[in-house]
Design a protein around this motif. Structure first.
Motif, PDB file in Angstrom:
ATOM      1  N   ASP A  38      25.490  12.449  57.889  1.00 18.52           N
ATOM      2  CA  ASP A  38      26.161  13.753  57.813  1.00 18.52           C
ATOM      3  C   ASP A  38      27.284  13.753  56.790  1.00 18.52           C
ATOM      4  O   ASP A  38      27.697  14.805  56.325  1.00 18.52           O
ATOM      5  CB  ASP A  38      26.720  14.171  59.172  1.00 18.52           C
ATOM      6  N   TYR A  39      27.817  12.572  56.481  1.00 20.81           N
ATOM      7  CA  TYR A  39      28.845  12.513  55.446  1.00 20.81           C
ATOM      8  C   TYR A  39      28.829  11.171  54.728  1.00 20.81           C
ATOM      9  O   TYR A  39      28.355  10.172  55.242  1.00 20.81           O
ATOM     10  CB  TYR A  39      30.232  12.839  55.986  1.00 20.81           C
ATOM     11  N   LYS A  50      35.566  12.845  50.674  1.00 17.00           N
ATOM     12  CA  LYS A  50      34.528  12.950  51.702  1.00 17.00           C
ATOM     13  C   LYS A  50      33.591  14.106  51.369  1.00 17.00           C
ATOM     14  O   LYS A  50      34.034  15.228  51.148  1.00 17.00           O
ATOM     15  CB  LYS A  50      35.178  13.193  53.063  1.00 17.00           C
ATOM     16  N   GLN A  52      30.623  16.141  53.100  1.00 27.18           N
ATOM     17  CA  GLN A  52      30.098  16.324  54.453  1.00 27.18           C
ATOM     18  C   GLN A  52      29.158  17.514  54.511  1.00 27.18           C
ATOM     19  O   GLN A  52      29.440  18.578  53.953  1.00 27.18           O
ATOM     20  CB  GLN A  52      31.249  16.528  55.441  1.00 27.18           C
ATOM     21  N   SER A  53      28.058  17.330  55.211  1.00 24.49           N
ATOM     22  CA  SER A  53      27.093  18.402  55.456  1.00 24.49           C
ATOM     23  C   SER A  53      27.652  19.288  56.574  1.00 24.49           C
ATOM     24  O   SER A  53      28.000  18.797  57.650  1.00 24.49           O
ATOM     25  CB  SER A  53      25.758  17.785  55.879  1.00 24.49           C
ATOM     26  N   LEU A  60      27.796  21.858  51.609  1.00 26.19           N
ATOM     27  CA  LEU A  60      28.561  20.621  51.486  1.00 26.19           C
ATOM     28  C   LEU A  60      30.042  20.950  51.470  1.00 26.19           C
ATOM     29  O   LEU A  60      30.466  21.871  50.776  1.00 26.19           O
ATOM     30  CB  LEU A  60      28.237  19.911  50.168  1.00 26.19           C
TER      31      LEU A  60
END
Length: 165
Positions: A38-39, A50, A52-53, A60
């Protein structure tokens, strides 16, 4: 926020890419690293970025962070991180400096950038493309970008923001 993140990338080389997850121990068996895609955390010198989804894996988020935090709600596992730059970089021994960032459909707010996908082009011409999916963040080269483009919904309008670093 765009200026802050590009300044981090301008000042330092991309030293490392971290994938987090946990180690699951099985008695009398080989332990398993279970990744959380996820990230991903990109390390530029002392600064961490970072990716991240978010938004049900459709966007993103890109933000500066101070540390790598791993939140796991499972018992009997150990939080872990893995260095994956050796798998991602064409040549991990080079100074992998970002030359250009391309953000697709960017939205900027005070603490993060939100976009549909991002392409990083290194000074050695390697492309690193990231896009969110239901299985986590896809990361790779032009093949990942091509797959992303082929799976876009009909009528999708892509507005590209290019930042020379």
């Amino acid at each position: 926020m765009l200026k802050e993140i590009t300044e981090v990338m301008r000042k330092s080389c991309l030293n490392e890419i971290y994938l987090t997850g946990f180690v699951d121990f099985e008695e009398n068996q080989l332990s398993e690293f279970v990744a959380n895609t996820d990230y991903l955390i990109f390390e530029f010198g002392e600064q961490l970025i970072k990716f991240q989804s978010i938004e049900q894996y459709s966007k993103l988020s890109i933000a500066k962070v101070d540390t790598i935090k791993i939140d796991i709600d499972l018992e009997d596992v150990i939080p872990a991180k893995s260095r994956i730059s050796g798998v991602i970089f064409n040549n991990p021994m080079l100074e992998n400096k970002i030359a250009m960032i391309e953000l697709f459909n960017i939205d900027v707010n005070n603490c993060e950038l939100i976009c549909d996908a991002v392409k990083l082009i290194l000074t050695n011409r390697q492309e690193i493309f990231l896009d969110p999916s239901i299985l986590g963040i896809n990361i790779g080269g032009s093949g990942v970008e091509e797959l992303w483009r082929n799976n876009l919904p009909e009528g999708y309008k892509s507005i590209s923001t290019i930042v020379e670093v």
